[in-house]
Motif scaffolding. Structure first.
Motif, PDB file in Angstrom:
ATOM      1  N   TYR A  74       0.836  -1.210   0.000  1.00  0.00           N
ATOM      2  CA  TYR A  74       0.000   0.000   0.000  1.00  0.00           C
ATOM      3  C   TYR A  74       0.866   1.252   0.000  1.00  0.00           C
ATOM      4  O   TYR A  74       0.657   2.165  -0.816  1.00  0.00           O
ATOM      5  CB  TYR A  74      -0.941  -0.003   1.209  1.00  0.00           C
ATOM      6  CG  TYR A  74      -1.568   1.348   1.467  1.00  0.00           C
ATOM      7  CD1 TYR A  74      -2.576   1.832   0.638  1.00  0.00           C
ATOM      8  CD2 TYR A  74      -1.131   2.156   2.510  1.00  0.00           C
ATOM      9  CE1 TYR A  74      -3.139   3.091   0.843  1.00  0.00           C
ATOM     10  CE2 TYR A  74      -1.683   3.410   2.736  1.00  0.00           C
ATOM     11  CZ  TYR A  74      -2.689   3.867   1.901  1.00  0.00           C
ATOM     12  OH  TYR A  74      -3.237   5.112   2.109  1.00  0.00           O
ATOM     13  N   TYR A  75       1.839   1.305   0.884  1.00  0.00           N
ATOM     14  CA  TYR A  75       2.654   2.514   0.986  1.00  0.00           C
ATOM     15  C   TYR A  75       3.593   2.689  -0.215  1.00  0.00           C
ATOM     16  O   TYR A  75       3.890   3.815  -0.611  1.00  0.00           O
ATOM     17  CB  TYR A  75       3.454   2.504   2.287  1.00  0.00           C
ATOM     18  CG  TYR A  75       2.619   2.863   3.484  1.00  0.00           C
ATOM     19  CD1 TYR A  75       1.986   4.102   3.566  1.00  0.00           C
ATOM     20  CD2 TYR A  75       2.444   1.972   4.534  1.00  0.00           C
ATOM     21  CE1 TYR A  75       1.209   4.443   4.660  1.00  0.00           C
ATOM     22  CE2 TYR A  75       1.674   2.302   5.637  1.00  0.00           C
ATOM     23  CZ  TYR A  75       1.060   3.544   5.697  1.00  0.00           C
ATOM     24  OH  TYR A  75       0.291   3.874   6.786  1.00  0.00           O
ATOM     25  N   LYS A  76       4.016   1.596  -0.816  1.00  0.00           N
ATOM     26  CA  LYS A  76       4.921   1.695  -1.954  1.00  0.00           C
ATOM     27  C   LYS A  76       4.210   1.957  -3.271  1.00  0.00           C
ATOM     28  O   LYS A  76       4.733   2.638  -4.152  1.00  0.00           O
ATOM     29  CB  LYS A  76       5.727   0.394  -2.094  1.00  0.00           C
ATOM     30  CG  LYS A  76       6.906   0.271  -1.138  1.00  0.00           C
ATOM     31  CD  LYS A  76       7.679  -1.010  -1.427  1.00  0.00           C
ATOM     32  CE  LYS A  76       8.947  -1.108  -0.577  1.00  0.00           C
ATOM     33  NZ  LYS A  76       9.669  -2.381  -0.838  1.00  0.00           N
ATOM     34  N   ARG A  77       2.988   1.428  -3.407  1.00  0.00           N
ATOM     35  CA  ARG A  77       2.381   1.380  -4.738  1.00  0.00           C
ATOM     36  C   ARG A  77       1.143   2.251  -4.897  1.00  0.00           C
ATOM     37  O   ARG A  77       0.920   2.815  -5.966  1.00  0.00           O
ATOM     38  CB  ARG A  77       2.053  -0.078  -5.085  1.00  0.00           C
ATOM     39  CG  ARG A  77       1.688  -0.319  -6.538  1.00  0.00           C
ATOM     40  CD  ARG A  77       1.649  -1.803  -6.850  1.00  0.00           C
ATOM     41  NE  ARG A  77       0.642  -2.508  -6.071  1.00  0.00           N
ATOM     42  CZ  ARG A  77      -0.653  -2.586  -6.410  1.00  0.00           C
ATOM     43  NH1 ARG A  77      -1.069  -2.008  -7.522  1.00  0.00           N
ATOM     44  NH2 ARG A  77      -1.493  -3.252  -5.656  1.00  0.00           N
ATOM     45  N   TYR A  78       0.296   2.395  -3.872  1.00  0.00           N
ATOM     46  CA  TYR A  78      -0.944   3.147  -4.105  1.00  0.00           C
ATOM     47  C   TYR A  78      -1.380   3.962  -2.886  1.00  0.00           C
ATOM     48  O   TYR A  78      -2.578   4.160  -2.649  1.00  0.00           O
ATOM     49  CB  TYR A  78      -2.074   2.229  -4.589  1.00  0.00           C
ATOM     50  CG  TYR A  78      -2.480   1.103  -3.654  1.00  0.00           C
ATOM     51  CD1 TYR A  78      -3.643   1.191  -2.905  1.00  0.00           C
ATOM     52  CD2 TYR A  78      -1.713  -0.058  -3.559  1.00  0.00           C
ATOM     53  CE1 TYR A  78      -4.037   0.161  -2.067  1.00  0.00           C
ATOM     54  CE2 TYR A  78      -2.094  -1.093  -2.728  1.00  0.00           C
ATOM     55  CZ  TYR A  78      -3.257  -0.980  -1.977  1.00  0.00           C
ATOM     56  OH  TYR A  78      -3.642  -2.007  -1.141  1.00  0.00           O
ATOM     57  N   ASN A  79      -0.414   4.449  -2.115  1.00  0.00           N
ATOM     58  CA  ASN A  79      -0.736   5.316  -0.980  1.00  0.00           C
ATOM     59  C   ASN A  79      -1.535   6.532  -1.444  1.00  0.00           C
ATOM     60  O   ASN A  79      -1.071   7.328  -2.271  1.00  0.00           O
ATOM     61  CB  ASN A  79       0.559   5.766  -0.303  1.00  0.00           C
ATOM     62  CG  ASN A  79       0.300   6.780   0.786  1.00  0.00           C
ATOM     63  OD1 ASN A  79      -0.564   6.578   1.635  1.00  0.00           O
ATOM     64  ND2 ASN A  79       1.034   7.881   0.758  1.00  0.00           N
TER      65      ASN A  79
END
Length: 407
Positions: free
Chosen positions: A44-49
């Motif tokens: 989530y934080y790397k890709r679509y935050n």
């Protein structure tokens, strides 16, 4: 269930503490997290935050899908009838406080009764104490049997036509008692009271069906269920939630704001003011996927086997007292005569064994047990019989050490 395959999913377990392999027996406080949950948070934080609901861009849509998808997983996990009956909270404590503030303030008056038990966690005592003080209601306690169980006869005698709310934990975090929630709820409903179920210690370890229990409210946390800290869920029957007012106000939960007045969104969002716990909810959903893949029936059977074996080991020791009923969940609370539980836990830690010591946020229950504190070993899907043996041998060493000190 192959416990050794399960353990491979928990990187934290593959370490030594004080020169010994870690034996983690504190899952009633918080469980460890599998790789799938850690990776879901990382993804989530790397890709679509992004924030949810308000944006129309791609990242916002992905985040919204993940967040609302997690809500659907929670709904199915406890068999709620409708997805809008699931409200994300910071955990069990926030969920109970929400009911006490919103439903309680609107429906409890002077002369009414709130019924709980002496075994409750502080999070299921203090909100009701405060509600009673605000409204002039009476806080009543169902008595406990000598083994720490509740009799339905006592429930019948305690719950009356003046009772408005019954709040009971499904599983005791100290005694491991599994309470007859469905039957207690039926008694409450005969008196036109609602029942709130504290499911913090049940949802991670056994199948929960809120429709079969006929629970009006059900609260639990992700962090005891292999999920992240800081997120949990409140289930409430739609007919009750629709009449309840929000307790937090701000962004996300509003429909329309004018200079002097505002209106709220529909369920469940009217109870989720501010930027929600997006990553936590996504991790919560991943934890549910992980637990479902193993199977709650398998998990419950595994834990009961472990706690039964652990109790056999402790029952064979002199000067060790185990508290609670014979039929219990995966919690074993005990004391060694003349040794403070903090000292016991310190020696166990020196052997790599992590247990909890203290009052376990259950001081009224400690008073009922006539102790100031206890030690507690709690088991989960990643524990083994070999770890039970390591725990028992470490406890023998602790007894020997303090026996030498006292001689």
């Amino acid at each position: 269930m192959n416990v050794f395959d399960v353990r491979k999913q928990f990187p934290i377990l593959n370490q030594e503490v004080n020169g010994h392999p870690l034996v983690y027996l504190d899952s009633a406080a918080t469980s460890q997290k599998p790789l799938s949950v850690i990776e879901a948070l990382d993804d989530y934080y790397k890709r679509y935050n992004s924030n949810v609901h308000r944006g129309v861009h791609t990242l916002g849509s992905l985040a919204t899908d993940g967040y609302e998808g997690a809500r659907e997983k929670v709904q199915k996990f406890i068999n709620a009838k409708r997805v809008e009956e699931i409200i994300f909270t910071r955990g069990t404590t926030t969920a109970i406080n929400t009911v006490a503030r919103s439903y309680g303030d609107a429906n409890v008056s002077e002369g009414d009764e709130i019924v709980i038990t002496p075994m409750e966690h502080h999070s299921n005592i203090i909100p009701w104490q405060q509600l009673a003080k605000r409204t002039g209601a009476t806080l009543k306690y169902m008595p406990l049997q000598p083994d720490g169980t509740i009799s339905l006869e006592d429930a019948e005698a305690t719950i009356t036509d003046r009772t408005k709310i019954v709040a009971v934990m499904q599983v005791s975090n100290v005694l491991g008692t599994i309470n007859p929630i469905k039957e207690i709820g039926a008694i409450a409903h005969r008196h036109d009271a609602v029942i709130l179920v504290d499911g913090a210690q049940s949802a991670p370890h056994m199948k929960v069906d809120v429709q079969d229990l006929n629970a009006d409210f059900f609260a639990f946390s992700a962090h005891k269920l292999c999920g992240p800290t800081g997120v949990g869920a409140l289930y409430g029957k739609r007919k009750l939630l629709r009449k309840m007012e929000p307790v937090e106000f701000g962004g996300e939960m509003i429909d329309f704001v004018d200079l002097q007045d505002s209106t709220w969104k529909d369920l469940p969002w009217k109870f989720e003011g501010g930027t929600p716990i997006i990553a936590g909810a996504i991790g919560f959903g991943a934890a549910i996927d992980f637990v479902n893949e193993i199977g709650l029936d398998e998990i419950e059977a595994h834990e009961k086997k472990l706690v039964s074996y652990a109790k056999e080991r402790l029952d064979a020791m002199n000067d060790v007292t185990v508290y609670g009923p014979e039929e219990r969940a995966g919690v074993l609370t005990f004391n060694c005569d003349d040794v403070h539980p903090h000292d016991v836990a310190t020696v166990l830690d020196s052997e790599g064994v992590a247990v909890r010591a203290g009052h376990h946020c259950a001081q009224p229950l400690m008073k009922w047990l006539d102790v100031t504190a206890t030690a507690r070993a709690s088991f989960y899907l990643y524990n083994t019989e070999e770890e039970v043996d390591a725990f028992a041998e470490a406890l023998i060493k602790a007894k020997e050490y303090f026996g030498d000190v006292f001689r």
